[in-house]
Enzyme design. Structure first.
Site, PDB file in Angstrom:
ATOM      1  N   ASN A  82      38.601  23.484  12.832  1.00 52.73           N
ATOM      2  CA  ASN A  82      39.066  22.180  13.290  1.00 52.73           C
ATOM      3  C   ASN A  82      38.006  21.485  14.143  1.00 52.73           C
ATOM      4  O   ASN A  82      37.378  20.528  13.698  1.00 52.73           O
ATOM      5  CB  ASN A  82      40.384  22.329  14.056  1.00 52.73           C
ATOM      6  CG  ASN A  82      41.047  20.982  14.309  1.00 52.73           C
ATOM      7  OD1 ASN A  82      40.445  19.939  14.119  1.00 52.73           O
ATOM      8  ND2 ASN A  82      42.281  21.006  14.741  1.00 52.73           N
ATOM      9  N   ASP A  83      37.770  22.008  15.338  1.00 52.89           N
ATOM     10  CA  ASP A  83      36.834  21.334  16.239  1.00 52.89           C
ATOM     11  C   ASP A  83      35.432  21.200  15.638  1.00 52.89           C
ATOM     12  O   ASP A  83      34.735  20.229  15.916  1.00 52.89           O
ATOM     13  CB  ASP A  83      36.737  22.105  17.568  1.00 52.89           C
ATOM     14  CG  ASP A  83      38.030  22.016  18.367  1.00 52.89           C
ATOM     15  OD1 ASP A  83      38.776  21.043  18.150  1.00 52.89           O
ATOM     16  OD2 ASP A  83      38.288  22.910  19.180  1.00 52.89           O
ATOM     17  N   VAL A  84      35.029  22.140  14.793  1.00 54.18           N
ATOM     18  CA  VAL A  84      33.659  22.119  14.271  1.00 54.18           C
ATOM     19  C   VAL A  84      33.442  21.037  13.220  1.00 54.18           C
ATOM     20  O   VAL A  84      32.319  20.835  12.760  1.00 54.18           O
ATOM     21  CB  VAL A  84      33.232  23.489  13.680  1.00 54.18           C
ATOM     22  CG1 VAL A  84      33.251  24.560  14.759  1.00 54.18           C
ATOM     23  CG2 VAL A  84      34.082  23.887  12.508  1.00 54.18           C
ATOM     24  N   VAL A  85      34.522  20.331  12.817  1.00 56.67           N
ATOM     25  CA  VAL A  85      34.344  19.204  11.893  1.00 56.67           C
ATOM     26  C   VAL A  85      34.775  17.892  12.554  1.00 56.67           C
ATOM     27  O   VAL A  85      34.891  16.874  11.895  1.00 56.67           O
ATOM     28  CB  VAL A  85      35.148  19.392  10.581  1.00 56.67           C
ATOM     29  CG1 VAL A  85      34.648  20.607   9.825  1.00 56.67           C
ATOM     30  CG2 VAL A  85      36.641  19.506  10.839  1.00 56.67           C
TER      31      VAL A  85
ATOM     32  N   ALA B 213      39.962  22.735  21.564  1.00 50.72           N
ATOM     33  CA  ALA B 213      39.556  21.804  22.609  1.00 50.72           C
ATOM     34  C   ALA B 213      40.695  20.864  22.984  1.00 50.72           C
ATOM     35  O   ALA B 213      40.597  20.106  23.937  1.00 50.72           O
ATOM     36  CB  ALA B 213      38.337  21.004  22.157  1.00 50.72           C
TER      37      ALA B 213
END
Lengths: 94, 495
Positions: free
Chosen positions: B421-424, B463
């Site tokens: 999730n956060d990495v995209v 996050a």
């Protein structure tokens, strides 16, 4: 060995470690952690010395307990690393 | 100390024979080669064998130079070899080795992060025990002066070794509990925790200094207790997804603990290993922090995600998004020319790696180009995703790092996000107020079509920030368990 000689080895080894670890491919970072774990169990050397020494029973039993713990790590760490590394395969050429 | 042995050892360093010192040096060099081998999967297996040989040499050398003896009387320095103790030592190695071996053979690859944390805790505890053993029987370790007191330098080394070992132990236990899900991964924030932590650290340093003047039991006992406490306090405020940094950091500590004991024993194998492991863990922590664009201190200070989640909940707006089905996904994947798969922690949780590899095979059979893209902080430890994909038989030359593949999204037909999730999240590139601003992310918005497997729309990433990718025109949300969804897609692809 005097303290300065030991310190020299230590400082040099830190530099070796720095360059060797940067060259590790990120795909193998998990095996890297597993194998560093196994080799840091070289602390077993101290545990064996304590276990073998006469003179203090409490020291000996602490040593033996440390031998058990470090051995879990040594055998477990190398075995699990070997298991992981065996899984990394290249594309089969057809 | 035995006078006869002392004189025999004269001329040799600290009572260790020269051949033994050479042997320890060789085992240190073999450990360097073990890490060097990890520069590529092809050489890694030989490297691991060097490591095993190095460890064998170190253990055998120690056993041979420290044969247990039954102490004698005034006439004989020793009565004879102490077979009882020898048996106990062999039994200790066999028990520990057996346990370790069984665990290593049985552990599931998805459980690797908690296994590594558990192993770290054992090294830490072993260091504490060895430190205490050396304190209680300093003659055996050759660290006493003529006056019968432990050398001042050795006291500092012992204090440091015990302190770092204890921190490694209690910190790793908490990390293990969090990673194994036996304890909530959410940060636990104590009031005034920074003051408590700094105070405890200062106490440990002051006591270590005091220890050089006064080698009483209470000093070293207090150092031990305070260090166990600080290890615990340092890790409880750190959230689950920051665990890659924590595990790396504890890895580093276990190395420094070994190095401190190596100084005490003047043992080159231990010093070289300690330095290697210490730098290794430190570099991994650095790589992880950089991949999140966060300072090491901010990660260690903890509490990340707690504030953001609390603030983000209220201002949440409803935006339109599209839901896709497994059939839609199967159809579009089958028609694509190039698919990039982005796995994350969710893939590990649902054990979807095998189904995912099957999907890759089905797509490749249709002539689709399939690549895997791994973010440095995907998962719960460095390289976590790579191991899982390797377990599922994904060839490692189909797996790419962030910087190597990020430019390819523009030419990809489908970006397939599974459990990440956060990495995209593009907010990392655009939104300066976002807690993940500056973190390098995958440019999935450049792909023609995005599939996003997620359990539900309710949850946000670690996050605690909303992700614009959900609401893009080209995004189809596939809401289901990752493994179930991929299996359904595979059914669609099969006919």
């Amino acid at each position: 060995m005097d303290f300065i000689s030991i310190l020299s080895i230590f400082v040099m080894a830190c530099f070796v470690g720095y360059y060797v670890v940067w060259s590790v491919t990120p795909a193998l970072h998990t095996p890297l952690m597993a194998v560093t774990n196994a080799i840091s169990s070289v602390i077993v050397v101290g545990a064996l010395i304590a276990s073998a020494a006469a003179g203090s029973a409490s020291s000996k039993w602490l040593g033996l307990l440390a031998v058990v713990l470090a051995s879990v790590n040594i055998f477990g760490g190398f075995a699990v690393t070997a298991r992981m590394l065996a899984m990394y395969k290249k594309k089969e050429k057809k | 100390m035995d006078l006869a042995l002392l004189s025999a050892a004269a001329g040799e360093h600290g009572g260790t024979p020269a051949w033994a010192m050479l042997a320890y040096l060789i085992s240190g060099v073999l450990f360097i080669l073990a890490l060097r081998g990890l520069s590529s999967p092809g050489t890694s297996r030989a490297g691991n064998r060097y490591g095993m040989i190095g460890m064998t040499i170190a253990m055998v050398t120690t056993l041979v130079t420290h044969v247990p003896m039954i102490p004698g009387d005034a006439f004989n320095s020793y009565v004879g070899p102490d077979f009882m103790t020898m048996g106990e030592i062999v039994a200790a190695i066999a028990i520990g080795g057996g346990i370790g071996w069984v665990i290593a053979k049985r552990i599931a690859m998805t459980d690797m992060p908690q296994l590594v944390a558990a192993f770290h805790s054992l090294v830490g505890l072993a260091a504490v025990l060895v430190g205490w053993a050396a304190y209680l029987n300093p003659e055996a370790f050759g660290i006493v002066g003529a006056d019968g007191a432990i050398h001042a330098v050795s006291r500092v080394e012992l204090g440091l070794g015990i302190a770092i070992g204890a921190i490694t132990f209690s910190g790793s236990v908490i990390a293990f509990l969090k990673l194994a899900g036996k304890m909530s991964g959410a940060p636990i924030l104590l009031p005034a925790r920074h003051v408590i932590n700094l105070g405890t650290l200062a106490g440990i340093i002051a006591l270590t200094a005091w220890f050089t003047q006064d080698q009483s039991l209470w000093v070293i006992a207090t150092i031990t207790v305070l260090s166990f406490l600080i290890g615990f306090l340092l890790i409880i405020p750190i959230g689950g997804a920051d665990m890659p940094v924590v595990v790396s950091m504890l890895n580093s500590y276990s190395g420094w603990a070994a190095a401190a004991m190596g100084f005490t024993l003047s043992n080159t194998a231990m010093i070289i290993t300690g330095a290697l492991v210490g730098s290794s863990g430190a570099i991994l922590s650095y790589i992880m922090c950089k991949a999140m664009n966060r300072g090491f201190l901010s990660v260690i200070a903890g509490g990340f995600g707690a504030e953001a989640a609390a603030g983000g909940g209220a201002a949440k707006e409803q935006r339109p998004w599209k839901r896709g089905s497994a059939e839609d996904a199967a159809y579009m994947l089958g028609e694509a020319e190039k698919v990039i798969i982005i796995p994350g922690y969710g893939m590990a949780v649902s054990q979807a790696q095998h189904a995912l590899r099957e999907m890759g095979d089905l797509l490749k059979a249709r002539g689709v180009e399939v690549k895997y893209a791994i973010h440095p902080v995907a998962g719960r430890m460095p390289g976590h995703m790579n191991v899982l994909l390797a377990e599922a038989n994904v060839p490692y030359d189909e797996v790419f790092e962030l910087e190597d593949i990020n430019s390819e999204f523009a030419t990809a037909d489908v970006a397939f996000i599974i459990g990440a999730n956060d990495v995209v999240n593009p907010a990392a590139k655009t939104d300066k107020s976002s807690p993940i601003y500056g973190m390098p992310v995958f440019d999935v918005d450049k792909a023609k079509q995005v599939f996003f497997i997620k359990r539900s729309m309710g949850g946000v990433g670690y996050a605690g920030v909303d992700n614009d990718v959900f609401y893009m025109d080209q995004t189809l949300m596939l809401l289901a368990d990752a493994k179930k969804m991929v299996e359904d897609i595979n059914k669609g692809l099969a006919h």
